[in-house]
Design a protein around this motif. Structure first.
Motif, short mmCIF file in Angstrom:
data_model
loop_
_atom_site.label_atom_id
_atom_site.label_comp_id
_atom_site.label_asym_id
_atom_site.label_seq_id
_atom_site.Cartn_x
_atom_site.Cartn_y
_atom_site.Cartn_z
N ILE A 143 79.09 -41.79 -22.02
CA ILE A 143 80.02 -42.84 -21.63
C ILE A 143 80.41 -42.64 -20.17
N LEU A 144 80.38 -43.71 -19.40
CA LEU A 144 80.71 -43.68 -17.98
C LEU A 144 81.94 -44.58 -17.76
N PRO A 145 83.14 -44.00 -17.86
CA PRO A 145 84.37 -44.81 -17.76
C PRO A 145 84.50 -45.50 -16.41
N ASP A 146 84.95 -46.75 -16.45
CA ASP A 146 85.26 -47.52 -15.23
C ASP A 146 84.06 -47.69 -14.31
N LEU A 147 82.86 -47.61 -14.85
CA LEU A 147 81.66 -47.77 -14.03
C LEU A 147 81.64 -49.10 -13.31
#
Length: 239
Positions: A143-147
């Motif tokens: 998961i890549l938050p705020d990508l």
């Protein structure tokens, strides 16, 4: 594979000849080469939006629109953009296959409309992974938050998630290279063969805040069920 070899390989995977650009999220960040293709619909000229004059990624136009496509017939294929990195596999995340091959990953995504968003998203994802590939290895479930914030602050599905690609019916595209001179080469004097290097494709999908909360709080299985039951269009990153 080198860039030329990867370009040929990826070109065979895409639905049409791609446009190749070099992009970065901003000055001081690494550049990545990206192939993108506009499919379906009908934009004014059928082209996909490009990077800025300095090669930096960007978001929607002045009016907040992400496509600029003209109305298409009701039975036409929806306007979408497919983008895939061509040199993210240079990142060494320390992953290996079951047989001991080095595992490298290129990133692909699909977004609704004919815009630069798809190419910008895979660029941003590769950049985020490159900053700490051992803490953020590019494998399904990452998961890549705020990508999406790096692409367009108005993007509502702004959190990235890597999944096994579901764009091809015959499985995950891959290339397996074997070095018969040993892991680091050096000619035929070695009497052993390293398993080599496997390059695969991982698909980037984008989650809204609510979907992200489900994924982080209840697990990926829960968010998958949520998306399936709601028949969410994952390609619509402004949903």
């Amino acid at each position: 594979m080198n860039l030329q070899e990867t370009t040929v390989w990826v070109g065979d995977l895409l639905p049409a000849p791609p446009r190749i650009t070099t992009r970065r999220v901003n000055q001081g960040f690494p550049e990545f080469t990206v192939a993108d293709v506009a499919v379906g619909g009908a934009g004014e000229d059928g082209a996909v939006g490009g990077a800025g004059e300095d090669g930096a990624v960007g978001g929607a136009g002045e009016d907040g629109a992400v496509g600029g496509a003209s109305p298409a017939p009701a039975d036409a294929q929806p306007a979408e953009t497919v983008a895939v990195t061509l040199d993210a596999a240079r990142i060494d995340p320390g992953l290996v296959t079951d047989d001991g091959s080095d595992l490298r990953v290129e990133l692909i995504t699909v977004t609704s409309g004919h815009s630069r968003a798809a190419a910008d998203l895979v660029t941003a994802a590769a950049t985020m992974i490159a900053q700490d590939p051992h803490q953020r290895p590019p494998r399904p479930g990452l998961i890549l938050p705020d990508l999406g914030w790096h692409v367009d602050e108005k993007m509502t599905a702004k959190h990235g998630l890597l999944v096994p690609p579901f764009l091809w019916e015959d499985g995950v595209p891959h290339v397996h290279e074997v070095d018969f001179g040993g892991r680091h080469g050096g000619g035929g004097h070695h009497d052993w063969t390293h398993p080599g290097r496997m390059t695969v494709v991982a698909q980037l999908v984008m989650l809204t805040d609510a979907e992200f909360a489900t994924a982080t709080g209840q697990g990926l299985g829960a968010v998958q069920r949520q998306l399936t039951e709601a028949e969410v269009n994952l390609n619509d990153v402004w949903r």
